[in-house]
Scaffold this motif. Sequence first.
Motif, PDB file in Angstrom:
ATOM      1  N   HIS A 157       8.855   8.070  23.267  1.00  0.00           N
ATOM      2  CA  HIS A 157       8.395   7.574  21.967  1.00  0.00           C
ATOM      3  C   HIS A 157       7.216   6.623  22.156  1.00  0.00           C
ATOM      4  CE1 HIS A 157       8.368   4.619  18.638  1.00  0.00           C
ATOM      5  NE2 HIS A 157       8.629   5.668  17.886  1.00  0.00           N
ATOM      6  N   ALA A 158       7.324   5.689  23.096  1.00  0.00           N
ATOM      7  CA  ALA A 158       6.248   4.726  23.323  1.00  0.00           C
ATOM      8  C   ALA A 158       4.967   5.428  23.758  1.00  0.00           C
ATOM      9  CB  ALA A 158       6.675   3.695  24.363  1.00  0.00           C
ATOM     10  N   ALA A 159       5.094   6.412  24.640  1.00  0.00           N
ATOM     11  CA  ALA A 159       3.910   7.143  25.099  1.00  0.00           C
ATOM     12  C   ALA A 159       3.250   7.897  23.949  1.00  0.00           C
ATOM     13  CB  ALA A 159       4.303   8.103  26.218  1.00  0.00           C
ATOM     14  N   MET A 160       4.058   8.543  23.111  1.00  0.00           N
ATOM     15  CA  MET A 160       3.535   9.282  21.967  1.00  0.00           C
ATOM     16  C   MET A 160       2.812   8.333  21.004  1.00  0.00           C
ATOM     17  SD  MET A 160       4.462   9.812  18.452  1.00  0.00           S
ATOM     18  CE  MET A 160       6.227   9.513  18.392  1.00  0.00           C
ATOM     19  N   MET A 161       3.398   7.191  20.732  1.00  0.00           N
ATOM     20  CA  MET A 161       2.800   6.245  19.793  1.00  0.00           C
ATOM     21  C   MET A 161       1.495   5.674  20.340  1.00  0.00           C
ATOM     22  SD  MET A 161       4.540   5.993  16.961  1.00  0.00           S
ATOM     23  CE  MET A 161       3.901   4.437  16.339  1.00  0.00           C
ATOM     24  N   ARG A 162       1.492   5.347  21.617  1.00  0.00           N
ATOM     25  CA  ARG A 162       0.304   4.715  22.198  1.00  0.00           C
ATOM     26  C   ARG A 162      -0.841   5.717  22.410  1.00  0.00           C
ATOM     27  NH1 ARG A 162       1.527  -0.455  24.280  1.00  0.00           N
ATOM     28  NH2 ARG A 162       0.078  -0.276  26.027  1.00  0.00           N
ATOM     29  N   ASP A 163      -0.562   7.002  22.249  1.00  0.00           N
ATOM     30  CA  ASP A 163      -1.617   8.023  22.281  1.00  0.00           C
ATOM     31  C   ASP A 163      -2.327   8.161  20.935  1.00  0.00           C
ATOM     32  OD1 ASP A 163      -1.555   8.769  24.921  1.00  0.00           O
ATOM     33  OD2 ASP A 163      -0.173  10.444  24.614  1.00  0.00           O
ATOM     34  N   HIS A 167       0.805  -1.219   0.000  1.00  0.00           N
ATOM     35  CA  HIS A 167       0.000   0.000   0.000  1.00  0.00           C
ATOM     36  C   HIS A 167       0.841   1.274   0.000  1.00  0.00           C
ATOM     37  CE1 HIS A 167      -3.753  -2.216   0.427  1.00  0.00           C
ATOM     38  NE2 HIS A 167      -3.114  -2.999   1.276  1.00  0.00           N
ATOM     39  N   GLY A 168       2.163   1.133   0.027  1.00  0.00           N
ATOM     40  CA  GLY A 168       3.043   2.294  -0.057  1.00  0.00           C
ATOM     41  C   GLY A 168       2.893   3.254   1.095  1.00  0.00           C
ATOM     42  N   GLN A 169       2.679   2.703   2.279  1.00  0.00           N
ATOM     43  CA  GLN A 169       2.521   3.533   3.476  1.00  0.00           C
ATOM     44  C   GLN A 169       3.424   3.010   4.585  1.00  0.00           C
ATOM     45  OE1 GLN A 169      -1.580   4.597   4.711  1.00  0.00           O
ATOM     46  NE2 GLN A 169      -2.266   3.329   3.001  1.00  0.00           N
ATOM     47  N   PHE A 170       3.910   3.924   5.426  1.00  0.00           N
ATOM     48  CA  PHE A 170       4.696   3.575   6.600  1.00  0.00           C
ATOM     49  C   PHE A 170       5.967   2.806   6.255  1.00  0.00           C
ATOM     50  CE2 PHE A 170       0.300   4.138   7.850  1.00  0.00           C
ATOM     51  CZ  PHE A 170       0.435   5.154   8.788  1.00  0.00           C
ATOM     52  N   THR A 171       6.511   3.097   5.081  1.00  0.00           N
ATOM     53  CA  THR A 171       7.742   2.452   4.653  1.00  0.00           C
ATOM     54  C   THR A 171       8.430   3.331   3.624  1.00  0.00           C
ATOM     55  OG1 THR A 171       8.713   0.400   3.802  1.00  0.00           O
ATOM     56  CG2 THR A 171       6.690   1.147   2.739  1.00  0.00           C
ATOM     57  N   HIS A 172       9.736   3.119   3.483  1.00  0.00           N
ATOM     58  CA  HIS A 172      10.490   3.722   2.387  1.00  0.00           C
ATOM     59  C   HIS A 172      10.620   2.688   1.273  1.00  0.00           C
ATOM     60  CE1 HIS A 172      11.553   7.427   4.471  1.00  0.00           C
ATOM     61  NE2 HIS A 172      11.762   6.704   5.554  1.00  0.00           N
ATOM     62  N   MET A 208      17.973   6.757  17.230  1.00  0.00           N
ATOM     63  CA  MET A 208      16.726   7.473  16.971  1.00  0.00           C
ATOM     64  C   MET A 208      17.022   8.856  16.416  1.00  0.00           C
ATOM     65  SD  MET A 208      14.815   6.302  20.519  1.00  0.00           S
ATOM     66  CE  MET A 208      13.233   7.101  20.185  1.00  0.00           C
ATOM     67  N   ALA A 209      16.236   9.280  15.445  1.00  0.00           N
ATOM     68  CA  ALA A 209      16.447  10.584  14.809  1.00  0.00           C
ATOM     69  C   ALA A 209      16.319  11.703  15.830  1.00  0.00           C
ATOM     70  CB  ALA A 209      15.434  10.784  13.686  1.00  0.00           C
ATOM     71  N   GLU A 210      17.211  12.661  15.746  1.00  0.00           N
ATOM     72  CA  GLU A 210      17.169  13.814  16.658  1.00  0.00           C
ATOM     73  C   GLU A 210      16.018  14.764  16.317  1.00  0.00           C
ATOM     74  OE1 GLU A 210      18.866  14.333  19.304  1.00  0.00           O
ATOM     75  OE2 GLU A 210      20.396  12.753  19.143  1.00  0.00           O
ATOM     76  N   ASP A 211      15.610  14.741  15.040  1.00  0.00           N
ATOM     77  CA  ASP A 211      14.571  15.669  14.592  1.00  0.00           C
ATOM     78  C   ASP A 211      13.205  14.998  14.578  1.00  0.00           C
ATOM     79  OD1 ASP A 211      15.208  13.956  12.538  1.00  0.00           O
ATOM     80  OD2 ASP A 211      15.222  15.481  10.972  1.00  0.00           O
ATOM     81  N   GLY A 212      12.999  13.954  15.353  1.00  0.00           N
ATOM     82  CA  GLY A 212      11.768  13.178  15.536  1.00  0.00           C
ATOM     83  C   GLY A 212      10.510  13.818  14.958  1.00  0.00           C
ATOM     84  N   PRO A 213       9.338  13.408  15.342  1.00  0.00           N
ATOM     85  CA  PRO A 213       9.020  12.614  16.519  1.00  0.00           C
ATOM     86  C   PRO A 213       9.207  11.105  16.356  1.00  0.00           C
ATOM     87  CG  PRO A 213       6.992  13.144  15.361  1.00  0.00           C
ATOM     88  CD  PRO A 213       8.114  13.827  14.616  1.00  0.00           C
ATOM     89  N   PHE A 214       9.411  10.646  15.116  1.00  0.00           N
ATOM     90  CA  PHE A 214       9.480   9.214  14.864  1.00  0.00           C
ATOM     91  C   PHE A 214      10.929   8.744  14.805  1.00  0.00           C
ATOM     92  CE2 PHE A 214       5.490  10.754  12.882  1.00  0.00           C
ATOM     93  CZ  PHE A 214       4.605  10.112  13.749  1.00  0.00           C
ATOM     94  N   LEU A 215      11.117   7.448  14.735  1.00  0.00           N
ATOM     95  CA  LEU A 215      12.463   6.882  14.769  1.00  0.00           C
ATOM     96  C   LEU A 215      13.336   7.407  13.636  1.00  0.00           C
ATOM     97  CD1 LEU A 215      11.763   3.137  15.678  1.00  0.00           C
ATOM     98  CD2 LEU A 215      12.510   4.992  17.181  1.00  0.00           C
ATOM     99  N   MET A 216      12.709   7.658  12.458  1.00  0.00           N
ATOM    100  CA  MET A 216      13.458   8.118  11.306  1.00  0.00           C
ATOM    101  C   MET A 216      13.236   9.598  11.030  1.00  0.00           C
ATOM    102  SD  MET A 216      13.368   4.833   8.724  1.00  0.00           S
ATOM    103  CE  MET A 216      14.646   5.582   7.691  1.00  0.00           C
ATOM    104  N   GLU A 225      10.609  12.736  10.560  1.00  0.00           N
ATOM    105  CA  GLU A 225       9.223  13.175  10.379  1.00  0.00           C
ATOM    106  C   GLU A 225       8.317  12.073   9.846  1.00  0.00           C
ATOM    107  OE1 GLU A 225       7.907  16.100  11.250  1.00  0.00           O
ATOM    108  OE2 GLU A 225       9.860  16.591  12.128  1.00  0.00           O
ATOM    109  N   THR A 226       8.898  10.984   9.340  1.00  0.00           N
ATOM    110  CA  THR A 226       8.110   9.935   8.690  1.00  0.00           C
ATOM    111  C   THR A 226       7.935   8.753   9.615  1.00  0.00           C
ATOM    112  OG1 THR A 226       8.955  10.596   6.521  1.00  0.00           O
ATOM    113  CG2 THR A 226       7.958   8.409   6.683  1.00  0.00           C
ATOM    114  N   MET A 227       6.697   8.392   9.894  1.00  0.00           N
ATOM    115  CA  MET A 227       6.414   7.197  10.691  1.00  0.00           C
ATOM    116  C   MET A 227       6.560   5.968   9.815  1.00  0.00           C
ATOM    117  SD  MET A 227       2.941   6.315  12.784  1.00  0.00           S
ATOM    118  CE  MET A 227       2.498   4.635  13.178  1.00  0.00           C
ATOM    119  N   THR A 228       7.273   4.973  10.329  1.00  0.00           N
ATOM    120  CA  THR A 228       7.473   3.722   9.601  1.00  0.00           C
ATOM    121  C   THR A 228       7.153   2.547  10.515  1.00  0.00           C
ATOM    122  OG1 THR A 228       9.825   3.763  10.188  1.00  0.00           O
ATOM    123  CG2 THR A 228       9.216   4.662   8.019  1.00  0.00           C
TER     124      THR A 228
END
Length: 199
Positions: free
Chosen positions: A183-189, A74-79, A142-150, A152-155
């Motif tokens: 990170h876990a708290a942000m994701m689980r929200d 589906h071309g989402q959440f991945t590079h 983890m990327a310094e410019d978050g919020p995600f591991l990579m 700005e892009t959630m994967t």
Amino acid sequence: MSDDYKVIGSVKSRALRVLWLLEEMGLPYEHVPAAPRSDEVTRFSPAGKIPVLIAEGVPITDSVAIMTYLADKHGQFTHPAGTIERARQDSLTHAINDEFDAVLWTAARHSFVLPEEKRTPEVKESLKWEFERSQEGFAHRMAEDGPFLMGETMTIPDILLAHCMGWAVSAKFPVSDPRIRAHAAMMRDRPAFQRALEA
């Protein structure tokens, strides 16, 4: 061809990762909350392991393989495959599997999965030490410019890590690194996570 999916497996298992990704993608699916080795599972997966995704009538097993298939299709959440970004993404995925998922699963096996006479409960203290030590090394990736591991892009590694940290809390494993905790708290929200819990 229909993109409807069937997910087999209890929400209190790695099936939650698959349900969460489907909710993030906004894709329709049917959920069968079956237990490992139940009849609903073994008819599609003789080993009895969950989750199982039925896609186009074909069973796919292993949560990370399922997530990768869905993300790629589906071309989402991945590079895209073959890019440096995808190599970095896959590196994070494998690290999470090796350093967190595998440790938690070993602890579970020695808590309730293996026959009682095959369990070595004492190993869990060593596993907790290993789990905590791995967090510091992983946090530096983890990327310094978050919020995600990579960045700005959630994967899919974001879902994988957050699921492992929730599992850790349930198993009374230490989640001590502040960046990983945040990170876990942000994701689980995320609303998709809440919907997946209720699937």
